[in-house]
Write a protein that holds these residues in place. Structure first.
Motif, PDB file in Angstrom:
ATOM      1  N   GLY A   1       0.808  -1.209   0.000  1.00  0.00           N
ATOM      2  CA  GLY A   1       0.000   0.000   0.000  1.00  0.00           C
ATOM      3  C   GLY A   1       0.841   1.260   0.000  1.00  0.00           C
ATOM      4  N   PHE A   2       0.173   2.375  -0.116  1.00  0.00           N
ATOM      5  CA  PHE A   2       0.799   3.688  -0.207  1.00  0.00           C
ATOM      6  C   PHE A   2       1.635   4.007   1.026  1.00  0.00           C
ATOM      7  CE2 PHE A   2      -0.461   8.421   0.313  1.00  0.00           C
ATOM      8  CZ  PHE A   2       0.779   8.861  -0.137  1.00  0.00           C
ATOM      9  N   ILE A   3       1.004   4.048   2.189  1.00  0.00           N
ATOM     10  CA  ILE A   3       1.729   4.400   3.410  1.00  0.00           C
ATOM     11  C   ILE A   3       2.682   3.276   3.791  1.00  0.00           C
ATOM     12  CG2 ILE A   3       1.498   5.044   5.838  1.00  0.00           C
ATOM     13  CD1 ILE A   3      -1.254   6.185   5.183  1.00  0.00           C
TER      14      ILE A   3
ATOM     15  N   VAL B   1       3.826  -2.757  12.481  1.00  0.00           N
ATOM     16  CA  VAL B   1       3.094  -1.585  12.008  1.00  0.00           C
ATOM     17  C   VAL B   1       1.953  -2.120  11.149  1.00  0.00           C
ATOM     18  CG1 VAL B   1       3.176   0.575  10.719  1.00  0.00           C
ATOM     19  CG2 VAL B   1       5.173  -0.150  12.039  1.00  0.00           C
ATOM     20  N   HIS B   2       0.757  -2.077  11.703  1.00  0.00           N
ATOM     21  CA  HIS B   2      -0.409  -2.700  11.065  1.00  0.00           C
ATOM     22  C   HIS B   2      -1.188  -1.639  10.280  1.00  0.00           C
ATOM     23  CE1 HIS B   2      -3.810  -5.085  10.214  1.00  0.00           C
ATOM     24  NE2 HIS B   2      -4.561  -4.718  11.241  1.00  0.00           N
ATOM     25  N   LEU B   3      -0.880  -1.561   8.984  1.00  0.00           N
ATOM     26  CA  LEU B   3      -1.506  -0.574   8.102  1.00  0.00           C
ATOM     27  C   LEU B   3      -2.483  -1.217   7.127  1.00  0.00           C
ATOM     28  CD1 LEU B   3       1.735   1.445   7.255  1.00  0.00           C
ATOM     29  CD2 LEU B   3      -0.045   2.084   8.895  1.00  0.00           C
ATOM     30  N   GLY B   4      -2.436  -2.535   7.017  1.00  0.00           N
ATOM     31  CA  GLY B   4      -3.309  -3.232   6.076  1.00  0.00           C
ATOM     32  C   GLY B   4      -4.762  -3.151   6.504  1.00  0.00           C
ATOM     33  N   ALA B   5      -5.633  -2.921   5.539  1.00  0.00           N
ATOM     34  CA  ALA B   5      -7.071  -2.851   5.793  1.00  0.00           C
ATOM     35  C   ALA B   5      -7.786  -2.743   4.461  1.00  0.00           C
ATOM     36  CB  ALA B   5      -7.416  -1.629   6.653  1.00  0.00           C
ATOM     37  N   GLN B   6      -9.088  -2.971   4.484  1.00  0.00           N
ATOM     38  CA  GLN B   6      -9.904  -2.630   3.320  1.00  0.00           C
ATOM     39  C   GLN B   6     -10.258  -1.154   3.452  1.00  0.00           C
ATOM     40  OE1 GLN B   6     -11.019  -4.217   0.364  1.00  0.00           O
ATOM     41  NE2 GLN B   6     -11.440  -2.060   0.056  1.00  0.00           N
ATOM     42  N   PRO B   7      -9.710  -0.308   2.573  1.00  0.00           N
ATOM     43  CA  PRO B   7      -9.955   1.131   2.711  1.00  0.00           C
ATOM     44  C   PRO B   7     -11.204   1.564   1.961  1.00  0.00           C
ATOM     45  CG  PRO B   7      -8.381   0.762   0.959  1.00  0.00           C
ATOM     46  CD  PRO B   7      -8.750  -0.598   1.500  1.00  0.00           C
ATOM     47  N   GLY B   8     -11.549   2.832   2.137  1.00  0.00           N
ATOM     48  CA  GLY B   8     -12.601   3.446   1.350  1.00  0.00           C
ATOM     49  C   GLY B   8     -13.927   3.523   2.062  1.00  0.00           C
ATOM     50  N   VAL B   9     -14.459   4.726   2.163  1.00  0.00           N
ATOM     51  CA  VAL B   9     -15.770   4.931   2.783  1.00  0.00           C
ATOM     52  C   VAL B   9     -16.874   4.463   1.844  1.00  0.00           C
ATOM     53  CG1 VAL B   9     -17.391   6.700   3.550  1.00  0.00           C
ATOM     54  CG2 VAL B   9     -15.006   6.805   4.282  1.00  0.00           C
TER      55      VAL B   9
END
Length: 342
Positions: A10-12, A83-91
């Motif tokens: 991902g980006f970050i 560092v847990h940044l993974g997720a399903q993003p988007g509103v």
């Protein structure tokens, strides 16, 4: 020192991995390349780090929402921090595919908590979101504010993650820091975010969909500032001292806003992109979308006081940096959609 980063494609995640690798640390990155946006972009991020950092960077194609697969993939690998940044993003996407959010953001977060518990991780830093504040009219948003009226499933899952983390901090004394991200942009960013979409449309001579007729405020934060804040937090885990911390917890768990503290009108962003592209934008003015919020505005006093976080990149610098990357690097990359080249 080895840090596990989820959402590493991902980006970050890519930028945090690079910052740690540049410090001489070891990084294990995991991602499962969900097709929410360009897989070519995600693969290019991973390939960039692998080519630059060699064996210091270990990447695993794995779904952390699958507990058995996560355990098996990390067998024999040393992990000190996460560092847990993974997720399903988007509103908006949460209105279309809610099950994806439960799998990644609820089950996945639980799996990372279990990993931290059984591996005795020294610090778990995880991504929350400014979306937890809902449709608030009072600003700036403070961590001490109530966050129990989400207006999207995405926001609800992120608030649930915070409460799950507090439970594990209480029961198992796992040091944790939750970071409520605001709007992040910069090179290697996400194609579903406004800065990318608007830049692409302007350069290709296409109309921009501008919601709420442009009357929206966002706390735009440049990626370099965000990465600095994440690493400041990672390097200083909260103490298990019984003292109350941001977020209201007396466990080794704290929550911070991480943003720019200077909200900008959407129309100001468009003007900055026009200037960087040296082209005028064609605007398609539209009403507010379901699940969206009118404004985001981060109170960052807590993270500034505790960690010294202070963003320094104004939009006048950050937007041209993104546009330059897009024009000079990404638009010439093999993964760039050929049909859209100009």
């Amino acid at each position: 020192m080895t840090t596990l980063i989820t959402g590493a494609a991902g980006f970050i995640g890519m930028h945090v991995a690079e910052a740690l690798l540049n410090r001489g640390e070891q990084v294990v990155g995991i991602d499962n390349f969900t097709p929410y946006y360009s897989l070519d972009l995600k693969r290019a991020r991973v390939a960039r780090l692998e080519a630059k950092h060699g064996t210091a960077y270990s990447f695993l194609n794995i779904d952390f929402g699958d507990a058995s697969a996560l355990t098996a993939s990390l067998f024999g690998k040393e992990v000190d921090r996460v560092v847990h940044l993974g997720a399903q993003p988007g509103v908006r996407y949460s209105l279309e595919n809610p099950a994806a959010y439960i799998h990644s953001n609820i089950s996945g977060h639980l799996n990372i908590l279990e990993l931290a518990r059984h591996r005795a991780i020294s610090h778990l830093v995880y991504a929350s979101s400014s979306s937890v504040y809902g449709m608030r009219s009072d600003t700036p948003f403070r961590v001490a504010d109530r966050a129990d009226s989400p207006i999207s499933l995405y926001a609800a899952t992120k608030r649930a993650d915070e409460l799950m983390s507090e439970t594990y901090a209480h029961l198992f004394r796992i040091p944790q820091t939750g970071l409520r991200f605001f709007t992040v942009y910069g090179p290697w960013g996400r194609p579903d975010m406004a800065v990318w979409k608007f830049t692409e449309a302007v350069l290709q001579g296409k109309a921009i969909d501008v919601y709420n007729h442009g009357d929206m405020l966002r706390d735009f934060t440049f990626i370099d500032d965000i990465v600095n804040g994440i690493i400041l937090a990672l390097d200083r885990p909260p103490a298990d001292d019984g003292q109350q911390k941001p977020g209201g917890f007396a466990t080794p768990h704290r929550i911070y806003n991480i943003g720019n503290n200077r909200p900008e009108q959407l129309t100001d962003l468009i003007r900055a992109i026009e200037g960087a592209c040296d082209r005028k934008a064609e605007l398609n003015l539209m009403p507010m979308q379901d699940g969206d919020v009118y404004q985001t505005f981060a109170d960052i006093d807590d993270i500034n006081r505790d960690l010294g976080f202070a963003p320094t990149t104004p939009m006048s610098v950050g937007v041209p940096a993104f546009v330059n990357w897009y024009v000079e690097e990404w638009s010439k990359h093999p993964g760039y959609p050929v049909a859209e080249r100009k």
